[in-house]
Design an enzyme around this catalytic site. Structure first.
Site, PDB file in Angstrom:
ATOM      1  N   SER A  48       0.822  -1.213   0.000  1.00  0.00           N
ATOM      2  CA  SER A  48       0.000   0.000   0.000  1.00  0.00           C
ATOM      3  C   SER A  48       0.850   1.255   0.000  1.00  0.00           C
ATOM      4  CB  SER A  48      -0.910   0.023   1.229  1.00  0.00           C
ATOM      5  OG  SER A  48      -1.644   1.233   1.231  1.00  0.00           O
ATOM      6  N   LYS A 108      -4.588  -6.695   3.303  1.00  0.00           N
ATOM      7  CA  LYS A 108      -4.585  -5.562   2.367  1.00  0.00           C
ATOM      8  C   LYS A 108      -6.011  -5.239   1.915  1.00  0.00           C
ATOM      9  CE  LYS A 108      -3.106  -2.278  -0.286  1.00  0.00           C
ATOM     10  NZ  LYS A 108      -3.794  -2.119  -1.491  1.00  0.00           N
ATOM     11  N   HIS A 135      -7.589  -3.394   4.653  1.00  0.00           N
ATOM     12  CA  HIS A 135      -7.001  -2.052   4.619  1.00  0.00           C
ATOM     13  C   HIS A 135      -7.777  -1.192   3.619  1.00  0.00           C
ATOM     14  CE1 HIS A 135      -4.521   0.916   2.504  1.00  0.00           C
ATOM     15  NE2 HIS A 135      -3.879   1.110   3.654  1.00  0.00           N
ATOM     16  N   ASN A 136      -8.026  -1.750   2.449  1.00  0.00           N
ATOM     17  CA  ASN A 136      -8.721  -0.973   1.426  1.00  0.00           C
ATOM     18  C   ASN A 136     -10.180  -0.727   1.787  1.00  0.00           C
ATOM     19  OD1 ASN A 136      -6.278  -1.182   0.097  1.00  0.00           O
ATOM     20  ND2 ASN A 136      -7.214  -1.453  -1.904  1.00  0.00           N
ATOM     21  N   GLU A 151     -10.042   2.038   4.017  1.00  0.00           N
ATOM     22  CA  GLU A 151      -9.705   3.207   3.170  1.00  0.00           C
ATOM     23  C   GLU A 151     -10.994   3.770   2.534  1.00  0.00           C
ATOM     24  OE1 GLU A 151      -6.447   2.502   0.280  1.00  0.00           O
ATOM     25  OE2 GLU A 151      -7.821   3.175  -1.275  1.00  0.00           O
TER      26      GLU A 151
END
Ligand code: 6PG
Length: 476
Positions: free
Chosen positions: A128, A182, A185-186, A189
């Site tokens: 990232s 990940k 995480h997104n 986000e």
């Protein structure tokens, strides 16, 4: 000889290769379109001394010291399968394939098994930080066998971002764990970005504030508890003007948001695990609805303006700004609590044993959601070890108590003025449900039993298969 290979010189791949070279590693690079490799080498300047341009996969493999690590930086999906297969034909047993794209973790699980069976090592790593991160220090979430990670850890740690001199790179678990982390995480986000956009909506449509003034607000917030990369760039986006027209950029950009899939995957996985990730889901849905512009234009014409109240429950602009800041903080706590909850349940289901404190630590720098808030999360995990729900531990419980009234006021004001705030209102509903010792699901159980004899538990007796009087034809 090269220390590592990299296939795929798109924006992310090219910058990762330069980052590795910059940190003293010799990198063999290959791109299917040869002209891209030439352009990459031309632009590499002094770093080209540590870059070995290769014209074929065979050449790439021959250029790396065995056992060879090779990073694939190609678009997620079928391209990874094609690339991995092509590499497998050239590599030797024991060599290590690393997928550094935004793969779906289930595909990484499948590929890990497939290539391990064929004698290769395989890592799926989430990277990232966008272009800038790839070049000067991304956050790296790796999944795969510990021995495989150990082989490339020195390289990955050297290129990663640093927080308090600690590299933001770690192995978080086996096979698909890195790509799963990940993905979440997104998802977070998406939630962060949507809530920021909703606050922007209240300032724009509720207070008629100009973009440059809003930029100053976000800039100020970036000096406080919301300090983060996303708040920082929001201020910059709002401050920018279009060189062609001189108008604020935000007035020029069409209101249809794109998405490549990772946000949606995080919502899908949350649903699959039975974990409410309502703030993330609302953010994904808001992007999808934004993209249906034609439908919204028809809606605007057919439905007309809402009969919103003209009242201003947030008070004057200055007090409103303070309330909006705290509302955003409260929403953020709910979104992160949900994201970490999804990871906690996934960790149990897949047996990953995810290191949550480490995940929070490697998200403190390099990645898109980096913030001081993640330092609080890292500290909370360091102190508590396991956490059921972030909203229930300090300092978040206290922060929520302080900010809850503001979240409620902001959502109420937005609703009254017909300004959509789907993520913030989901956060508020989540918070209200989390503090409900008694929900309304008793009625749902009654309904289920009525039409399907599904049974229910009683408040006054043990047992889990009671039925209502309707079962005997007495109910209605
Ligand atoms: C990151 C970003 C990165 C990328 C996503 C955004 O962590 O560096 O998340 O992975 O920006 O592709 O995806 P959308 O196109 O879905 O917004």
């Amino acid at each position: 000889m090269a220390d590592i290979g990299l296939v795929g010189l798109g924006v992310m791949g090219a910058n990762l290769a330069l980052n590795m070279a910059d940190n003293g590693h010799t990198v063999a690079v290959f791109n299917r379109t040869e002209s891209k490799t030439d352009a990459f080498m031309d632009a590499a300047g002094d770093l080209s001394a540590r870059l070995v341009p290769c014209r074929s996969l065979g050449e790439l493999v021959a250029a790396i010291t065995p056992p060879r690590p090779v990073v694939m930086m190609v678009p997620a999906g079928a391209a990874v399968d094609q690339q991995a297969e092509a590499l497998a034909e050239k590599l030797a047993p024991g060599d290590l394939m690393i997928d550094a794209g935004n793969a779906n973790f289930r595909e990484t699980q499948r590929r890990t098994e497939l290539y391990q069976e064929r004698g290769f090592a395989y890592l799926g790593i989430g990277v990232s930080g966008g272009e800038e991160g790839a070049r000067y220090g991304p956050s790296i979430m790796a999944g795969g066998a510990a021995e495989a990670y150990a082989r490339v850890e020195p390289i990955l740690a050297s290129i990663a971002a640093r927080y308090d001199d600690e590299p933001c790179a770690a192995r978080v678990g086996p096979d698909g764990a890195g790509h799963f982390v990940k993905t979440i995480h997104n998802g977070i986000e998406y939630a962060d970005m949507q809530m920021i956009a909703e606050i922007y909506g209240v300032l724009r449509d509720g207070y008629d504030m100009a973009p440059a003034d809003m930029a100053a607000v976000f800039d100020r917030w970036n000096g406080g508890r919301l300090k983060s990369y996303l708040i920082e760039i929001t201020a910059k986006v709002l401050a920018a003007t279009d060189p062609d027209t001189g108008r604020p950029m935000t007035e020029i950009i069409l209101d249809t948001a794109g998405q490549k899939g990772t946000g949606r995957w995080s919502a899908i996985e949350a649903q699959d695990l039975g974990v409410p990730a309502t703030v993330i889901e609302a953010a994904v849905a808001a992007r999808s609805l934004s993209a249906r512009r034609d439908l919204r234009q028809t809606g605007a014409a057919r439905l007309g303006a809402a009969a919103g109240t003209a009242s201003d429950p947030l008070g004057d602009r200055d007090s409103a700004i303070g309330r909006l800041e705290r509302a955003l903080l409260a929403g953020k706590i709910a979104a992160y609590a949900q994201g970490f909850d999804v990871m906690t349940q996934a960790s149990d289901v897949w047996g990953w044993n995810l290191p949550f404190g480490t995940i929070a630590r490697i998200w403190r720098a390099g990645c898109i959601i980096r913030s001081v808030f993640l330092d609080d999360i890292a500290r909370a995990y360091a102190e508590a070890g396991a956490i059921d729900n972030l909203m229930l531990v300090e300092p978040f419980a206290a922060m929520l108590n302080e900010a809850e009234a503001d979240l409620r006021a902001v959502v109420a004001a937005a609703v009254a003025q017909a300004i959509p705030v789907p993520a913030l209102s989901s956060a508020l509903a989540y918070l209200d449900t989390m503090r409900s010792a008694r929900t309304t699901a008793n009625l749902i159980q009654g309904q289920r039993d009525f039409f399907g004899a599904h049974g229910f538990q009683r408040t006054d007796r043990d047992g889990d298969d009671f039925h209502g009087p309707w079962a005997m034809g007495l109910g209605g």
